[in-house]
Design a protein around this motif. Sequence first.
Motif, PDB file in Angstrom:
ATOM      1  N   GLN A 125      22.427  69.184  73.949  1.00  0.00           N
ATOM      2  CA  GLN A 125      23.617  68.959  73.120  1.00  0.00           C
ATOM      3  C   GLN A 125      23.533  67.557  72.527  1.00  0.00           C
ATOM      4  O   GLN A 125      23.953  66.571  73.131  1.00  0.00           O
ATOM      5  N   GLU A 139      25.425  72.177  67.448  1.00  0.00           N
ATOM      6  CA  GLU A 139      26.339  71.111  67.825  1.00  0.00           C
ATOM      7  C   GLU A 139      26.834  70.347  66.596  1.00  0.00           C
ATOM      8  O   GLU A 139      28.002  69.953  66.520  1.00  0.00           O
ATOM      9  N   ARG A 144      29.466  72.455  65.059  1.00  0.00           N
ATOM     10  CA  ARG A 144      30.700  72.420  65.837  1.00  0.00           C
ATOM     11  C   ARG A 144      31.489  71.150  65.576  1.00  0.00           C
ATOM     12  O   ARG A 144      32.701  71.196  65.315  1.00  0.00           O
ATOM     13  N   SER A 199      26.111  64.791  72.041  1.00  0.00           N
ATOM     14  CA  SER A 199      27.349  65.212  71.380  1.00  0.00           C
ATOM     15  C   SER A 199      28.430  65.572  72.387  1.00  0.00           C
ATOM     16  O   SER A 199      29.580  65.812  71.990  1.00  0.00           O
ATOM     17  N   ARG A 200      28.080  65.617  73.675  1.00  0.00           N
ATOM     18  CA  ARG A 200      29.055  65.843  74.731  1.00  0.00           C
ATOM     19  C   ARG A 200      28.741  64.866  75.854  1.00  0.00           C
ATOM     20  O   ARG A 200      27.567  64.643  76.186  1.00  0.00           O
TER      21      ARG A 200
END
Length: 574
Positions: A329, A336, A339, A363-364
């Motif tokens: 991610q 991603e 999103r 990204s997370r």
Amino acid sequence: MSRVTQAVALRTSKSLLRGLSRKNMNKLICRTYFVGGTRSAQNNPSRKSWLFGSGKELSYALVGGGLLVLTYSYLSPNSVVSLDTVKGLRQFTSSSNNGRNDEQGASSVGNSGSSNSGSGSDCSGNGESIMLLSDSEVNARLRNCQRSYLVERGKGIFRYDVSQLPSNNPIEDNHVEQIVTVPSSVSLGKAEEEDLSFFGVFDGHSGAFTSSRLAKDLVQYVANQLGQVYSQGVDILSSSDKIDSAIEKGFLTLDNDIVYASLKALFQTPSKETMIAALPAISGSCALLSVYNSADSTLKVALTGDSRALLCELDNQSNWFVKSLSTDQTGDNPSEVQRVRSEHPGEPNAVRNGRILGSLQPSRAFGDYRYKIKDIDGKALSELPEHLRIYFRSKPRDFLTPPYVTAKPEITTTKVGPNSKFMVIGSDGLFELLSNEEVAGLVVRWMESNISPKVPCDFPKGRLPEVKDISADSESMRPAFRYKGQQGKKNAAEYLLEDKNVATHLIRNALGAGGNKEYVSTLVSIPSSLSRKYRDDLTVTVVFFGQPGGQEASDVNGTIILNNDATRPPKPKL
């Protein structure tokens, strides 16, 4: 070895305890005693719990579906602990304190509260002078943080190895290994227990504070959610959706406490203590948590960030296969990117140059307040006292509609069958250096010499076996890129076989660029923080499924044994 003694209460109130009679309270509490240096099962057959460590009584209870630690516990990084609870949530722990800096321009806010506190061993790199280490010194540094455990529980896992090699000082990676036992009688008609085995890797950045918090609390938060479901009479072992929901809620609840709750407390009471508690909100960490359910032999992998989990299998024709159970991610992953941009319409810079807001690569993540909040209850961070504001960095460019980063995990579920041989989880520092096929091939070669029965492998010695990557979303995974030009053809690279601990074996060969001992020596010798230009922190866990050849039913005694041959011996006391 120094130990930290803490009293911890998890999500309860005085009102829950006030209505309990002494008789009911006694039913709630099961006491566990730490037994130093010996296996208590041998010295006292009636006592199931045991510990490598020092003596301290510990009481654990399940109140209102939530876990409650009623007395004191030792948080020892090199211990094996069992904790008994009335509802059967018993935990065997062998966690080590230790947690990359993927944020452009970011640096650690300091060493206070780092994961090396009280560990009794130095896993944080050495010195600033540049020197070429001898072979024995290289080996000592590579093996300094290695641990290995033999699992004699007959629940589908018989061994796991863990190892780390710092690049940052202190190391920003961390990890945890825990087994939570749950009665299986609710729906399966059995009186015996089954295991939920947790293995986690936490890849920190901008400091070790967040990853250290995850190693300490993440499994507990997930277990708390599982306990709430279990207290309602639901058989969590047979409910995949319930386990998924508990994992997700555990992740999000912990991140909320790390970021929002700690910063709110800081505004309410600006002090040194609340500032220290807020440090995990300022740094950040990826998290990969795997859960093996012995009741149905399923393996769940929950990922927030860009660590990776691999499952390796051997078919009936002696062909090896590897598949990733997670998808990186990052700002390089098209799904991603889509999103994040869909959550921030009209903001083309929400992802820029493969990074969130042009800065953060994952990204997370947990923590990373800079990408999540503008204010706390309408109060901006600039309103904090000046002596506290210095710990906070300015907001990223184009910071318009937070949050841009989430701790919500993606969860996969995979059946572990007779052909499933081992799982590898590691921080992205490993996968910068090795492909999925190389990781699997290196473990296979190690198994030939160290695991009984010997695995079949007809490939020439000195070369890695052929392993086929069958990952479903391999195009979204970042390829290994460091030192690849030094290696030969794919799957034909040479390797080094010098370690009894397979996780250390992977780290050594990751630095070897195809069996080159000089590369290993150089990359291990470069001190922090100069080494960060050449490699990341490395954390690797390898879990073996099934049972070793020749193991008899009498060998399954419910314990976890420290495997001394593949574990760094403790430093002698002065």
